[in-house]
Design a protein around this motif. Structure first.
Motif, PDB file in Angstrom:
ATOM      1  N   ILE A 194       0.841  -1.203   0.000  1.00 20.38           N
ATOM      2  CA  ILE A 194       0.000   0.000   0.000  1.00 20.38           C
ATOM      3  C   ILE A 194       0.871   1.246   0.000  1.00 20.38           C
ATOM      4  O   ILE A 194       0.629   2.209  -0.746  1.00 20.38           O
ATOM      5  CB  ILE A 194      -0.937   0.007   1.222  1.00 20.38           C
ATOM      6  N   SER A 195       1.917   1.237   0.817  1.00 22.25           N
ATOM      7  CA  SER A 195       2.803   2.386   0.926  1.00 22.25           C
ATOM      8  C   SER A 195       3.470   2.697  -0.412  1.00 22.25           C
ATOM      9  O   SER A 195       3.449   3.842  -0.887  1.00 22.25           O
ATOM     10  CB  SER A 195       3.873   2.126   1.996  1.00 22.25           C
ATOM     11  N   GLU A 196       4.066   1.677  -1.029  1.00 24.27           N
ATOM     12  CA  GLU A 196       4.787   1.907  -2.278  1.00 24.27           C
ATOM     13  C   GLU A 196       3.840   2.249  -3.423  1.00 24.27           C
ATOM     14  O   GLU A 196       4.144   3.110  -4.258  1.00 24.27           O
ATOM     15  CB  GLU A 196       5.623   0.675  -2.643  1.00 24.27           C
ATOM     16  N   THR A 197       2.687   1.586  -3.467  1.00 23.15           N
ATOM     17  CA  THR A 197       1.711   1.873  -4.517  1.00 23.15           C
ATOM     18  C   THR A 197       1.204   3.307  -4.402  1.00 23.15           C
ATOM     19  O   THR A 197       1.098   4.027  -5.408  1.00 23.15           O
ATOM     20  CB  THR A 197       0.522   0.900  -4.445  1.00 23.15           C
ATOM     21  N   LEU A 198       0.890   3.726  -3.184  1.00 23.61           N
ATOM     22  CA  LEU A 198       0.449   5.097  -2.956  1.00 23.61           C
ATOM     23  C   LEU A 198       1.516   6.086  -3.399  1.00 23.61           C
ATOM     24  O   LEU A 198       1.220   7.077  -4.088  1.00 23.61           O
ATOM     25  CB  LEU A 198       0.135   5.293  -1.468  1.00 23.61           C
ATOM     26  N   ARG A 199       2.752   5.816  -3.038  1.00 19.79           N
ATOM     27  CA  ARG A 199       3.850   6.716  -3.375  1.00 19.79           C
ATOM     28  C   ARG A 199       4.024   6.836  -4.889  1.00 19.79           C
ATOM     29  O   ARG A 199       4.173   7.937  -5.423  1.00 19.79           O
ATOM     30  CB  ARG A 199       5.151   6.225  -2.741  1.00 19.79           C
ATOM     31  N   GLN A 200       3.986   5.709  -5.578  1.00 22.87           N
ATOM     32  CA  GLN A 200       4.207   5.728  -7.031  1.00 22.87           C
ATOM     33  C   GLN A 200       3.023   6.339  -7.784  1.00 22.87           C
ATOM     34  O   GLN A 200       3.208   7.017  -8.796  1.00 22.87           O
ATOM     35  CB  GLN A 200       4.488   4.311  -7.547  1.00 22.87           C
ATOM     36  N   ILE A 201       1.804   6.099  -7.299  1.00 21.64           N
ATOM     37  CA  ILE A 201       0.634   6.716  -7.949  1.00 21.64           C
ATOM     38  C   ILE A 201       0.712   8.233  -7.833  1.00 21.64           C
ATOM     39  O   ILE A 201       0.498   8.965  -8.811  1.00 21.64           O
ATOM     40  CB  ILE A 201      -0.680   6.190  -7.315  1.00 21.64           C
ATOM     41  N   ILE A 202       1.015   8.717  -6.624  1.00 20.46           N
ATOM     42  CA  ILE A 202       1.131  10.165  -6.419  1.00 20.46           C
ATOM     43  C   ILE A 202       2.246  10.735  -7.294  1.00 20.46           C
ATOM     44  O   ILE A 202       2.088  11.792  -7.921  1.00 20.46           O
ATOM     45  CB  ILE A 202       1.397  10.481  -4.934  1.00 20.46           C
ATOM     46  N   TYR A 203       3.370  10.027  -7.356  1.00 22.57           N
ATOM     47  CA  TYR A 203       4.498  10.486  -8.167  1.00 22.57           C
ATOM     48  C   TYR A 203       4.114  10.592  -9.643  1.00 22.57           C
ATOM     49  O   TYR A 203       4.346  11.619 -10.306  1.00 22.57           O
ATOM     50  CB  TYR A 203       5.682   9.532  -7.979  1.00 22.57           C
ATOM     51  N   ASN A 204       3.507   9.534 -10.177  1.00 25.91           N
ATOM     52  CA  ASN A 204       3.130   9.535 -11.594  1.00 25.91           C
ATOM     53  C   ASN A 204       2.086  10.606 -11.898  1.00 25.91           C
ATOM     54  O   ASN A 204       2.164  11.285 -12.935  1.00 25.91           O
ATOM     55  CB  ASN A 204       2.619   8.152 -12.004  1.00 25.91           C
TER      56      ASN A 204
END
Length: 490
Positions: free
Chosen positions: A373-383
């Protein structure tokens, strides 16, 4: 307090051993990167970065994270020779199997990767040849995981360093001889160099003779694969995100700009990971051994976080203040367009220093879903930030988006770890996060808004004051001055 100091010293000792080897790796990397940048230019660096991203993405998708979960299993069974022997054999077999799967995936999809990455099929054969790296890297990672799980930190550090040296020596001639066409042969030889050295050190490990059938290997290895599943998803999300970002940059600005981004990503992410991986070598096994004791876990997390901040923050300030020098030293003046992005990303890395020691708890307590969840959230926000922000910030959206994503991610990691183990920051860490964060922000603002002499005076003053603050605190907990005096007497 004496017991606490010993824990700090254990953290710093293991970090120094692995980190010392990583310093030499940095020097080797500087030489290798400089030569590649001169011989291949931004376009060649960009192409190399795309190839490496494909490797990382497929490895994360097919590796099941068994090298990481294998460290945990070996560490937990360290007092039982038979269980250690079984775990090591199972780990080796699974690494070989997953590496073979990764190789087959790249072979099957090489045409697709070529078209999507470069817009044509001209790189199909190169990507197919590159597939063997998946198998080589998987076996090598298994050997290093065994050394780390047994807490043979010195051997692991030596294996990493010597593998880097050997890979560099045998690969660089191909860049001079073949230019861009030498990228794939060089990558294969680098992987083979790391494999040869890791195998040399790992074969010295003497374990009991155990017999395990293929079916038993599969069944018992599923435990590592289940924990590793979360690592797989986590790593795949990150690698896929970077792949999409690189393709986006190529479509907007061309392959040279991918090279600019690759240079920034190498400095801001991979070099800060050298510090984190050096600490992880001993931190993860130790945290896994006390996972059932929340008080002990939280105490170790705060100790690790403090050391990470005190060592890492001045390095980030220096990189922001001297970003032009870093890019020219590591690459060449043709990469100067990436300087603002590098500054933003180094600021973002401060939040990585905070979230990383906390996030390791997810895997030590088998709470891998939180990591996903942490990494997915981070990458979605980044993209999203990059896609939306490109219109307003252009190429700088890559750095600004990374800062926004990492900042938001810190809050998720903190509250989730608080929920898992009732974690809270120590008073010392709260003070460090605030004071060092403000200092970094001031250096960033000065670097972006000022020019010439005033910028250097302000940045040098802040860097010096912060470095003194960090050294004094490190001396209080590690007795650095006493250690230096004792060394002089010897």
């Amino acid at each position: 307090m004496g017991e606490s100091k010993e824990s700090y010293k254990q953290i710093f000792k293991s970090t120094s051993i692995v980190g010392g080897a990583q310093v030499f790796n940095i020097i080797i990397g500087i030489v290798r990167t400089k030569i590649i940048a001169i011989l291949l230019g931004p376009g060649g660096v960009g192409m190399s970065g795309v190839f490496q991203t494909i490797i990382d993405m497929v490895r994360n998708a097919t590796g099941f994270g068994v090298n990481f979960s294998g460290v945990k299993n070996v560490a937990e069974n360290n007092t039982d020779p038979e269980r250690v022997a079984r775990t090591i054999l199972i780990l080796r077999r699974w690494e070989f199997g997953t590496g073979l799967i990764g190789t087959l995936v790249v072979l099957v999809l090489c045409r697709f990767f070529s078209i999507y990455s470069f817009g044509n099929t001209t790189s199909t054969a190169s990507i197919a040849l590159m597939s063997v790296i998946l198998l080589i890297n998987a076996v090598s990672a298994g050997q290093l995981a065994i050394l780390q799980g047994l807490r043979r930190i010195k051997e692991m550090a030596k294996a990493t360093l010597l593998g880097s040296i050997l890979g560099t020596v045998v690969s660089l001639p191909f860049f001079w001889w073949l230019g861009i066409s030498g990228i794939i042969p060089a990558m294969v030889l680098t992987a083979l160099g790391s494999l040869a050295v890791s195998w040399f050190f790992a074969k010295k490990i003497i374990t009991q003779n155990v017999e395990i059938s293929i079916s038993q290997t599969f069944k018992e290895g599923l435990g590592m694969a289940k924990l590793g599943f979360f690592i797989v998803i986590n790593g795949f999300v990150a690698a896929a995100s970077m792949y999409v970002i690189r393709v986006l940059i190529r479509s907007h600005m061309g392959l040279d700009s991918v090279g600019f981004f690759q240079s920034v990503w190498t400095i801001s992410t991979l070099y800060i990971n050298i510090l984190l991986n050096a600490m992880l070598a001993d931190y993860f096994p130790r945290l896994s051994m006390i996972q059932h004791d929340n008080n002990a876990s939280n105490k170790l997390i705060n100790e690790q976080l403090e050391i990470t901040l005190l060592v890492g923050a001045p390095m980030l300030m220096g990189m922001i203040a001297f970003a032009p020098l870093a890019l020219n030293l590591l690459y060449s003046s043709s990469f100067n367009a990436a300087i603002p992005v590098l500054k933003w990303q180094m600021m973002a890395s401060f939040f990585t220093l905070i979230s990383w020691p906390l996030g390791v708890l997810y895997l030590s307590k088998n709470k891998g879903l939180y990591a996903i969840i942490s990494e997915t959230l981070r990458q979605i926000i980044y993209n999203v930030c990059v896609f939306v922000g490109w219109r307003y910030w252009g190429f700088n959206a890559l750095g600004i988006g990374f800062l926004i994503a990492n900042c938001i991610n810190v809050f998720f990691v903190f509250f989730s770890v608080k929920n898992i183990s009732s974690f809270k920051f120590s008073f010392v860490n709260t003070k460090c996060i605030f004071s060092l964060g403000v200092a970094l922000a001031l250096v960033l603002c000065s670097s972006l808004l000022l020019n010439g002499f005033p910028q250097y005076i302000i940045n040098a003053t802040i860097l010096l004051a912060s470095s003194i603050f960090c050294f004094v605190r490190l001396d209080n907990i590690l007795d650095i001055k006493i250690w230096i005096k004792n060394r002089k007497k010897v």
